[in-house]
Design an enzyme around this catalytic site. Structure first.
Site, short mmCIF file in Angstrom:
data_model
loop_
_atom_site.label_atom_id
_atom_site.label_comp_id
_atom_site.label_asym_id
_atom_site.label_seq_id
_atom_site.Cartn_x
_atom_site.Cartn_y
_atom_site.Cartn_z
N GLN A 40 11.52 9.35 -15.07
CA GLN A 40 12.25 9.21 -16.34
C GLN A 40 11.62 10.05 -17.44
OE1 GLN A 40 10.28 6.94 -18.45
NE2 GLN A 40 11.70 6.07 -19.95
N ARG A 41 10.35 10.45 -17.27
CA ARG A 41 9.66 11.19 -18.34
C ARG A 41 8.67 12.23 -17.82
NH1 ARG A 41 7.80 6.58 -16.94
NH2 ARG A 41 5.57 6.16 -16.72
N ASP B 130 -3.61 7.72 -20.34
CA ASP B 130 -2.86 6.61 -20.94
C ASP B 130 -3.72 5.36 -21.05
OD1 ASP B 130 -3.07 5.94 -18.30
OD2 ASP B 130 -0.95 5.50 -17.99
N CYS C 79 2.21 2.20 -20.97
CA CYS C 79 3.66 2.44 -20.84
C CYS C 79 4.30 1.54 -19.80
CB CYS C 79 3.91 3.90 -20.49
SG CYS C 79 3.50 5.06 -21.82
N SER D 213 9.49 5.55 -10.78
CA SER D 213 9.57 5.16 -12.19
C SER D 213 9.00 6.24 -13.12
CB SER D 213 8.83 3.83 -12.43
OG SER D 213 7.43 3.99 -12.22
N ASN D 214 8.21 7.17 -12.57
CA ASN D 214 7.66 8.26 -13.38
C ASN D 214 8.72 9.28 -13.78
OD1 ASN D 214 4.80 8.41 -11.15
ND2 ASN D 214 5.07 7.12 -12.95
#
Length: 378
Positions: free
Chosen positions: A180-181, A238, A300, A177-178
């Site tokens: 993506q960015r 974060d 996030c 999932s990381n």
């Protein structure tokens, strides 16, 4: 023959072959290009000399001098300036080093660090950087906390820019999932510690940069050691406990902190430099004396984030780091820059220092590190 400027005399022009023949007969060939330009090769036998130093270096006004640059423009100006100063036998090499090389005349590569001059050639042309500034970047040390959405683009561009040492602290592993960015990581490194993945990517990009991979979460127990010796700290965390901890540590150690945060479609960044400028610059606590309740600021994973948004904010953080290291431009110290990706709009807010700040108020002793997890959930 190039046109004269104002009342400057026009310099005679010779071809590279003519200059080479006269050089072999005893004429002096002078390369007036910058050091980074000469690194890729220069006419054999040429003397490197900045244009401003020509008259002082070659004192004999009767000596035959041939001036060469990259294309012939700068050499024509330099030769005309020498004629104006009383040198009688000065010639500009038509077409410069480009034509010299194209005509098959002998070239040499100067001794030195060719990789440095080639890799950073675009930086070396900048008046705010140059060789001296680039060497300053190579000796710089930056701590990046977080190798995720913000740390990824920031680390990539700081490594590309030639920052000498990047100390990256993160205790997480790469998750699909990381991707993506978090552009430091790839499919093949899913499951690996993020700092190891980051070190591999950055070393492949620029092997001149040293990466210290610290596979730890930043805590009150290790933050002093992490910040020690660093020139700038970049906050790519974060979560609020890490942000307050980094702020307090940077005030304590007198380090500038480049802050960034993202949420869904919005991001923000600022430079907090209160540690070096007590009473005149704010710290993070001057902006946010207390954290918002957890439900008002989900991370996030809980709220989601547009994949490109951390790229925008992370690159701006890297820009602020470079400005701080080079001592050029106006940083975001005392200013909060907010970005709305959906509206494509930036907004700036001034941040005054809080004279009663619990950490950075002028004359106030450092209160020690708090229980940040409790502070941020109270």
């Amino acid at each position: 023959m190039p046109p004269a400027r104002d009342n400057q005399p026009m310099s005679p022009i010779v071809t590279p072959q003519q200059a080479h023949d006269r050089q072999r007969a005893g004429a002096l060939l002078v390369d007036v290009r910058e050091e980074h330009e000469r690194a890729s090769g220069m006419a054999a036998g040429a003397v490197a000399c900045a244009a401003a130093d020509l008259a002082e270096t070659f004192g004999d006004p009767g000596r035959e001098i041939h001036v060469i640059c990259e294309s012939g423009l700068r050499s024509a100006r330099a030769a005309a300036a020498l004629l104006e100063r009383g040198y009688a036998r000065v010639f500009s090499v038509d077409g410069g080093t480009r034509r010299w090389r194209a005509d098959g005349l002998p070239m040499v590569v100067p001794e030195g660090d060719a990789d440095f001059f080639e890799r950073y050639s675009r930086h070396l042309r900048l008046p705010g950087v140059g060789v001296e500034g680039q060497r300053r970047l190579e000796s710089a040390r930056v701590l990046l906390v977080g190798a995720g959405g913000l740390g990824s683009p920031a680390a990539f561009y700081l490594a590309a820019a030639g920052v000498g040492l990047l100390r990256i602290a993160d205790d997480d592993v790469v998750d699909r999932s990381n991707l993506q960015r978090q552009i430091l990581h790839g499919e093949a490194r899913v499951g690996q510690p993020k700092v190891r993945s980051a070190a591999a990517a950055l070393s492949a990009l620029n092997p001149r940069v040293r990466v210290e991979a610290v596979e730890e979460r930043v805590t009150s127990a290790n933050v002093d050691a992490l910040v020690d010796g660093m020139d700038v700290v970049l906050d790519g965390a974060d979560n609020f406990p890490a942000r307050y901890l980094l702020n307090d540590a940077c005030v304590k150690h007198g380090k500038p902190l480049v802050y960034g945060a993202v949420h869904r479609f919005e991001g923000q960044l600022a430079v907090f430099d209160a540690g070096r400028h007590r009473g005149s610059q704010p710290c993070y606590r001057c902006l946010f004396p207390e954290p918002p309740p957890p439900e008002a600021a989900p991370n996030c994973a809980e709220a989601g984030v547009l994949g490109v948004l951390p790229g925008v904010i992370g690159l701006l953080q890297a820009t602020e780091v470079l400005k701080l290291l080079l001592g050029t431009g106006e940083t975001l110290a005392g200013r909060l820059l907010q970005f709305d990706a959906l509206a494509a709009r930036f907004r700036e807010t001034r941040i005054p220092p809080d004279p009663d700040c619990a950490v950075c108020a002028a004359g106030r002793e450092f209160p020690g590190y708090a229980d940040y997890a409790r502070f941020c959930t109270a």
